[in-house]
Design a protein around this motif. Structure first.
Motif, PDB file in Angstrom:
ATOM      1  N   VAL A 166       0.838  -1.202   0.000  1.00  0.00           N
ATOM      2  CA  VAL A 166       0.000   0.000   0.000  1.00  0.00           C
ATOM      3  C   VAL A 166       0.872   1.249   0.000  1.00  0.00           C
ATOM      4  O   VAL A 166       0.642   2.198  -0.758  1.00  0.00           O
ATOM      5  CB  VAL A 166      -0.967  -0.001   1.211  1.00  0.00           C
ATOM      6  CG1 VAL A 166      -1.632   1.349   1.388  1.00  0.00           C
ATOM      7  CG2 VAL A 166      -1.998  -1.095   1.075  1.00  0.00           C
ATOM      8  N   VAL A 167       1.917   1.246   0.837  1.00  0.00           N
ATOM      9  CA  VAL A 167       2.804   2.407   0.915  1.00  0.00           C
ATOM     10  C   VAL A 167       3.585   2.576  -0.387  1.00  0.00           C
ATOM     11  O   VAL A 167       3.712   3.690  -0.904  1.00  0.00           O
ATOM     12  CB  VAL A 167       3.759   2.284   2.122  1.00  0.00           C
ATOM     13  CG1 VAL A 167       4.823   3.361   2.083  1.00  0.00           C
ATOM     14  CG2 VAL A 167       2.983   2.360   3.415  1.00  0.00           C
ATOM     15  N   VAL A 168       4.093   1.488  -0.940  1.00  0.00           N
ATOM     16  CA  VAL A 168       4.871   1.572  -2.183  1.00  0.00           C
ATOM     17  C   VAL A 168       3.999   2.101  -3.316  1.00  0.00           C
ATOM     18  O   VAL A 168       4.435   2.930  -4.117  1.00  0.00           O
ATOM     19  CB  VAL A 168       5.486   0.196  -2.535  1.00  0.00           C
ATOM     20  CG1 VAL A 168       6.051   0.189  -3.938  1.00  0.00           C
ATOM     21  CG2 VAL A 168       6.545  -0.182  -1.509  1.00  0.00           C
ATOM     22  N   ARG A 169       2.742   1.653  -3.394  1.00  0.00           N
ATOM     23  CA  ARG A 169       1.847   2.154  -4.438  1.00  0.00           C
ATOM     24  C   ARG A 169       1.546   3.638  -4.301  1.00  0.00           C
ATOM     25  O   ARG A 169       1.220   4.301  -5.272  1.00  0.00           O
ATOM     26  CB  ARG A 169       0.537   1.359  -4.429  1.00  0.00           C
ATOM     27  CG  ARG A 169       0.682   0.048  -5.183  1.00  0.00           C
ATOM     28  CD  ARG A 169      -0.650  -0.632  -5.323  1.00  0.00           C
ATOM     29  NE  ARG A 169      -0.537  -1.847  -4.531  1.00  0.00           N
ATOM     30  CZ  ARG A 169      -1.490  -2.375  -3.788  1.00  0.00           C
ATOM     31  NH1 ARG A 169      -2.664  -1.814  -3.723  1.00  0.00           N
ATOM     32  NH2 ARG A 169      -1.280  -3.462  -3.110  1.00  0.00           N
ATOM     33  N   SER A 170       1.665   4.180  -3.090  1.00  0.00           N
ATOM     34  CA  SER A 170       1.381   5.596  -2.877  1.00  0.00           C
ATOM     35  C   SER A 170       2.467   6.513  -3.474  1.00  0.00           C
ATOM     36  O   SER A 170       2.243   7.694  -3.651  1.00  0.00           O
ATOM     37  CB  SER A 170       1.200   5.897  -1.401  1.00  0.00           C
ATOM     38  OG  SER A 170       2.438   5.825  -0.720  1.00  0.00           O
TER      39      SER A 170
END
Length: 142
Positions: free
Chosen positions: A137-141
């Motif tokens: 989720v963080v990487v996709r942000s």
């Protein structure tokens, strides 16, 4: 610190200097802040040195003492030190490191996050499935 200076310059200190530094560190380790501790991990790794077991235990204890104040950059430097000097981190260190990593995950810069993930993979640190989901989720942000 002295070791950081040598590591930054890419110059190998003599074994006597490292021995003196480690002896001094073992008597003053409780005075170090999170930035100094991270720099020490990074310096040992950069110089290709493995700290003596008693020095490593004190480094880990110093990290645990300041864990709540550790920045994302310091977290990354500590873990990459272990990668560089080829030592598997102690479980007590890793449990503190992982806890702080996920608490501060949203504050990582992309390059710091990539380096931290690389270290996690190289050290074969087991993460739970839910941890990998949080990371994705963080990487996709970005």
């Amino acid at each position: 610190t002295t070791l950081w200076s040598f590591a930054t310059l890419g110059t190998q200190p003599g074994p006597k200097l490292v021995e003196i530094w480690e002896r001094r560190f073992r008597s003053t380790w409780a005075l170090f802040c999170q930035h100094h501790i991270a720099s020490i991990f990074w310096s040992f790794g950069r110089l290709g040195l493995t700290p003596e077991p008693s020095t490593l235990r004190r480094l880990i204890a110093a990290f645990i003492a300041v864990e709540s104040r550790v920045s994302p950059q310091s977290l990354t430097r500590c873990l990459t030190g272990f990668v560089a000097f080829g030592v598997q981190p102690a479980e007590v260190f890793m449990s503190c490191w992982i806890k702080q990593f996920f608490r501060k995950l949203k504050h990582f810069e992309l390059d710091e996050l990539i380096v931290a993930l690389d270290a996690i993979i190289r050290l074969r640190i087991p993460l739970k499935h839910s941890d990998w989901r949080r990371l994705s989720v963080v990487v996709r942000s970005f």
